[in-house]
Structures are given as structure tokens and as C-alpha cells.
Design an enzyme around this catalytic site. Structure first.
Site, PDB file in Angstrom:
ATOM      1  N   LYS A  89      -7.299   1.599   5.286  1.00 25.86           N
ATOM      2  CA  LYS A  89      -7.399   0.242   5.823  1.00 25.86           C
ATOM      3  C   LYS A  89      -6.368   0.050   6.934  1.00 25.86           C
ATOM      4  O   LYS A  89      -5.174   0.240   6.726  1.00 25.86           O
ATOM      5  CB  LYS A  89      -7.173  -0.800   4.734  1.00 25.86           C
ATOM      6  CG  LYS A  89      -7.271  -2.250   5.215  1.00 25.86           C
ATOM      7  CD  LYS A  89      -7.038  -3.225   4.073  1.00 25.86           C
ATOM      8  CE  LYS A  89      -7.060  -4.669   4.571  1.00 25.86           C
ATOM      9  NZ  LYS A  89      -5.915  -4.956   5.484  1.00 25.86           N
ATOM     10  N   VAL A 102      -9.806  -7.867   0.606  1.00 24.66           N
ATOM     11  CA  VAL A 102     -10.210  -6.485   0.841  1.00 24.66           C
ATOM     12  C   VAL A 102      -9.119  -5.529   0.351  1.00 24.66           C
ATOM     13  O   VAL A 102      -9.396  -4.534  -0.316  1.00 24.66           O
ATOM     14  CB  VAL A 102     -10.531  -6.256   2.332  1.00 24.66           C
ATOM     15  CG1 VAL A 102     -10.684  -4.770   2.639  1.00 24.66           C
ATOM     16  CG2 VAL A 102     -11.803  -6.995   2.700  1.00 24.66           C
ATOM     17  N   GLY A 103      -7.873  -5.847   0.689  1.00 24.76           N
ATOM     18  CA  GLY A 103      -6.764  -5.041   0.178  1.00 24.76           C
ATOM     19  C   GLY A 103      -6.688  -5.085  -1.332  1.00 24.76           C
ATOM     20  O   GLY A 103      -6.410  -4.066  -1.986  1.00 24.76           O
ATOM     21  N   CYS A 161      11.135   0.573   9.547  1.00 24.01           N
ATOM     22  CA  CYS A 161      11.819   0.369   8.275  1.00 24.01           C
ATOM     23  C   CYS A 161      13.100   1.180   8.135  1.00 24.01           C
ATOM     24  O   CYS A 161      14.004   0.792   7.410  1.00 24.01           O
ATOM     25  CB  CYS A 161      10.875   0.692   7.130  1.00 24.01           C
ATOM     26  SG  CYS A 161      10.096   2.317   7.280  1.00 24.01           S
TER      27      CYS A 161
END
Length: 496
Positions: free
Chosen positions: A193, A230-231, A303
Site C-alpha cells: 500500500k 483499507v489499511g 526517522c
């Protein structure tokens, strides 16, 4: 700042056309609806992405399940090598198209597309294709005697199954290929995704797979969607065996909780608040250059960046002045300009978040040395330096994901280690010292998954990447990255 985008022209780029498709079960398909993707440097419309629904997610998972259960992908290593070689060649052949789209949609600078935003990730595919040529999926444990008989024992490493892979917007090519390549090498099938803010570049990957590789239908499925459900479907569906996610720690917690209901395997690459420690014998000009440019790389949207700088209290002000001078050299602006070092933040929403954290930090007592300004058009935020930052404060504890460096004084090596470890995160870090043995001793005491000594670069396809504590679970890249997608089966037979 523009709020009504109805009159904004498209970029005109053929690479960024509005007809990108989902890849489901070997076919490029649309969805009932679409949603727009904008250039964060100009606010211009780049194109439209299909807005997949739960129905498309279920179809992609079903295709991946069928391909895994009925095809040869999980067992045919030579087929996987062949297809990964094809994918690497296709990505290389389409490099300039992908570069154009990455700059337009991500706001990545031209220089970064020659490294971690595009060209380096393509190298990940080659790394795993080559690794498959030598990697053994069987481990011999030898024979043992049991009840007066000899028993031969061995371990076979098998593909984990259907993988749901969900990525973030900041390095979409890196994140997609660091999940997709090892999963495919392991023999898994994948539903990937795209990040909602950068769907087009990930959908382009699906088109390349469809048109230029022999990867069987259903082995790779790629979705784009603006919908939260959807996730959720991808993390809770009973036919999904493993979930890999890169994004915020808050969302990672939600995914881990949802996956726990079905006892799915999960590995997560989450946030960071990494500290660079300048010891009292460090080369302070070198530290200042590193700190200023590391904190502003990709507009701070990474990150593992060292967004905290810890310096001896007696030298705090002098080091701050050096860092400020280097931040003045960080050129921000048009990502297509070869001289631009820093592009925009991904969205106005993200820029407002960054600015809010900076303003609250100043109100809490930090000194704003430079930066802290919004610049338009586009979602630019000036390189920002905060001094005298309390290690307990919000700005020292929360991931900003913007071009903001917080400088904190410390008293002695033990205090520096304490402050560095005083974080919910444990992704990365750095230390600078004229004495490498002293630096290494510090590095071994800081609880992070990666660490740089005097500017050393650990990031490469063969090096495991991941964190301690709330920075995640598991490792990407390297042999460890392949083995995240493998199950181990122990077998035994009686020797005659």
C-alpha cells in the site's frame, strides 16, 4: 497559502500523468474514485491516484493468497532470481522517469534521487537477487542418538506467506523496495500500500512490474488509497500472514494491536529521536557541519536523523554558533536545482505540525537561534536551530519530522549517555571524539539499532536497519531483512 486548488495547473509531466492504476492479480485496474497528489514544492497538481476501497484490498489479498498457495513462486528460487534481475533492469531503464516523478511528488531534491530517494533503493533489488544465488534455505543440525537410534535433523527456511506492506511518504522508493525485494526473495507474495501523500511513484512501480517482468499474477499487488479502512483491512484480514509497516509509532501500536487478534507476525520500522554526542575532545567544526546538514536532510523527514545534539555544557554556546553558521549554508528551494540541499515538507498539515512544536519549544524556554519560519509557495520551513533545550521537554522527546535541531548541554560522558538514552525511541545516533576507542565505548552504551562513529555511514543494502524500544521491531535490509520473511521448519528422520 493556496487553499482552493481548482485553478492550479498540472505539472505537464508525462511521468506524472493522471492515469496511474492499481496492480491487482496481474492487471492494471482503476477504482471507483480517485484523489489528487500535489507537488509539495509548488502546490501544483501532479496527478490522480485510484482511491482503492476495502473491496480492492480484499481482491488484492485474495490474489496474493492464491498465488502463494497454488503457484511455484514460494518454491522456485531460480524463478525469483530471474524476476528480481528483471525488476532491477527495468527500474534502471526507467530511472529518469522515476526520478522526475519522485522530485515532483515527494519534493525530493535532485541530489537525493541520486542516493537514498531513488538510485540506492534500486540497488536493494540487485542485492537480494545476488543474495539468493548463495543463500542456503537449509541448515544441517547433524545427527543425534535417541533411544538407540541415529536421528538426522535439519532446518528448512520457508516463505512466511502473504505479506501486507504499508509504507510512509518520506522515502517511498526506499521503503517500498526495502520491503518488496526481500519479501519476494524469500518467496512471499505481497500487497503493498502506497503512502496517501505519495501514491503515484509507488503505483509507477506496479506498472513497471506488470510491463517489464515475468513476476506471476498475484505475487505483487499495489494499492493506493486515502481511506483508513483499507489499511485496517490489510492488517486484520485472516489470509494475511505477516505485516510490515513503516510510519509513526502511534500507528505502529495500532497495527500491532490489530494484528495480535490473529497472532500475525509483525515487524515495524517506526519513529526516532536520535542524539549526536559531541565529546569534549571532538572536532567541533566537523560536528557542527554534520549536525546542521544531517538534521535538514530531506527537510528533516527521516526517522533516523540525529535531531538532538548533545554538547559539553562549557562549550554549548560556541558549538551552537558553529551550527548556526552551517545552517545558514543549507540551501533550500527548488528541488530540481542542482544546488538545492533541502526541499519542502510534504504538506501544509505537516508544516503546521512542525511549526507548532517549534513555537511551543520556545514558549517552554528553548532559545530560537535561527529558522522557525514558513516559506512559500510550497511547504518550505527554514532550517531551525534551538539551543539550551531541556532533555525532558516536548521538543527533545517527540519526533518532529521537520528540519529542526535541538541542542542540549551535558555534564560528562555518563550524563551524555543518560540523556541520549532518555527517549522512548532507539533508532540511531552518533558520537564524535578524537579517541575512537572512547567513541566506541559510548556507542556501545547507547541503546539504538544503528550508530555512527565520527561520521561513519552504516546505511547500505547489506546492513540491517531497525531500532530498539519504540523505534520498532525487526530489521530491514541485509540477510536479517530476508529472514524477517521466512519461517523455520525443523525436520528429523531416522538414519538406517
Amino acid at each position: 497559502m493556496t487553499t482552493d486548488r481548482s485553478d492550479i495547473p498540472e505539472t505537464g509531466s508525462a511521468a506524472a500523468g493522471p492515469d496511474r492504476k492499481l496492480l491487482i492479480d496481474g492487471e492494471l485496474v482503476g477504482a471507483t474514485g480517485t484523489y489528487p497528489s500535489y507537488n509539495p514544492a509548488t502546490e501544483a497538481l501532479v496527478g490522480y491516484a485510484p482511491d482503492a476501497t476495502v473491496a480492492e484490498a480484499h481482491a488484492a489479498i485474495a490474489a496474493a493468497r492464491k498465488a502463494f498457495d497454488t503457484g511455484t513462486w514460494a518454491t522456485d528460487v531460480e524463478q525469483r532470481i530471474h524476476c528480481l534481475d528483471q525488476l532491477h533492469r527495468a527500474l534502471t531503464d526507467n530511472l529518469e522517469e522515476l526520478r522526475e516523478l519522485t522530485i515532483a511528488e515527494v519534493g525530493a531534491t535532485l541530489a537525493l534521487t541520486r542516493a537514498a530517494q531513488l538510485e540506492d533503493p534500486i540497488g536493494i533489488v540487485k542485492y537480494y537477487a545476488d543474495l539468493l544465488r548463495t543463500y542456503s534455505f537449509t541448515e544441517d543440525l547433524g545427527a543425534v542418538e535417541y533411544l538407540k537410534q541415529q536421528h538426522r535433523r535439519w532446518v528448512e527456511k520457508e516463505a512466511a506467506g502473504v505479506v501486507s506492506a504499508i509504507i510512509a511518504y518520506n522515502y517511498p522508493n526506499q521503503l517500498a523496495l526495502a520491503k518488496l525485494a526481500p519479501a519476494l526473495a524469500a518467496g512471499c507474495t505481497v500487497v503493498l500500500k502506497a503512502a496517501p501523500d505519495t501514491p503515484l511513484i509507488t503505483l509507477a512501480l506496479g506498472e513497471i512490474i506488470k510491463r517489464h517482468t515475468d513476476i506471476p499474477a498475484g505475487v505483487v499487488n499495489i494499492l493506493s488509497s486515502s481511506r483508513i479502512d483499507v489499511g485496517e483491512a490489510m492488517t486484520t484480514h485472516p489470509e494475511v500472514d505477516l505485516i510490515t509497516f513503516t510510519g509513526s509509532t502511534a500507528v505502529g501500536r495500532q497495527i500491532m494491536s490489530a494484528a495480535g487478534t490473529g497472532l500475525k507476525r509483525v515487524f515495524l520500522e517506526l519513529g526516532g529521536k536520535s542524539a549526536a554526542i559531541a565529546l569534549d575532545d571532538a572536532d567541533y567544526p566537523a560536528v557542527a557541519r554534520y549536525a546542521a546538514f544531517a538534521a535538514t536532510l530531506n527537510a528533516g523527514q527521516a526517522c533516523a536523523l540525529t535531531t538532538r545534539l548533545l554538547v559539553p555544557r562549557a562549550d554549548h554556546d560556541a558549538v551552537v554558533d558553529l551550527v548556526a553558521a552551517n545552517m545558514a549554508r543549507v540551501r533550500h528551494g527548488d528541488p530540481r536545482d542542482r544546488k538545492t540541499y533541502m526541499g519542502p515538507l510534504i504538506s501544509e498539515r505537516q508544516r503546521d505540525k512542525v511549526d507548532g512544536l517549534v513555537q511551543r519549544a520556545v514558549a517552554a524556554g528553548a532559545r530560537l537561534v535561527t529558522g522557525g519560519e514558513k516559506v512559500g509557495p510550497g511547504y518550505f520551513y527554514t532550517p531551525t536551530l534551538l539551543a539550551g533545550v531541556d532533555p525532558d521537554s516536548e521538543i527533545a522527546q517527540e519526533e518532529v519530522f521537520g528540519p529542526v535541531l535541538a541542542v542540549t548541554p551535558y555534564d560528562g560522558d555518563d550524563d551524555a549517555v543518560r540523556i541520549a538514552n532518555h527517549s522512548a525511541y532507539g533508532l540511531s545516533g552518533a558520537v564524535f571524539s578524537a579517541d575512537e576507542r572512547r567513541a566506541l565505548a559510548i556507542a556501545r552504551r547507547v541503546r539504538t539499532g544503528t550508530f555512527s562513529i565520527n561520521g561513519g555511514n552504516y546505511f547500505h543494502p547489506d546492513a540491517p536497519f531497525g531500532g530498539y524500544k519504540q523505534s520498532g521491531i525487526g530489521r530491514e535490509m541485509g540477510v536479517a531483512g530476508l529472514e524477517e520473511f521466512l519461517e523455520r521448519k525443523t525436520l528429523a528422520s531416522i538414519l538406517n
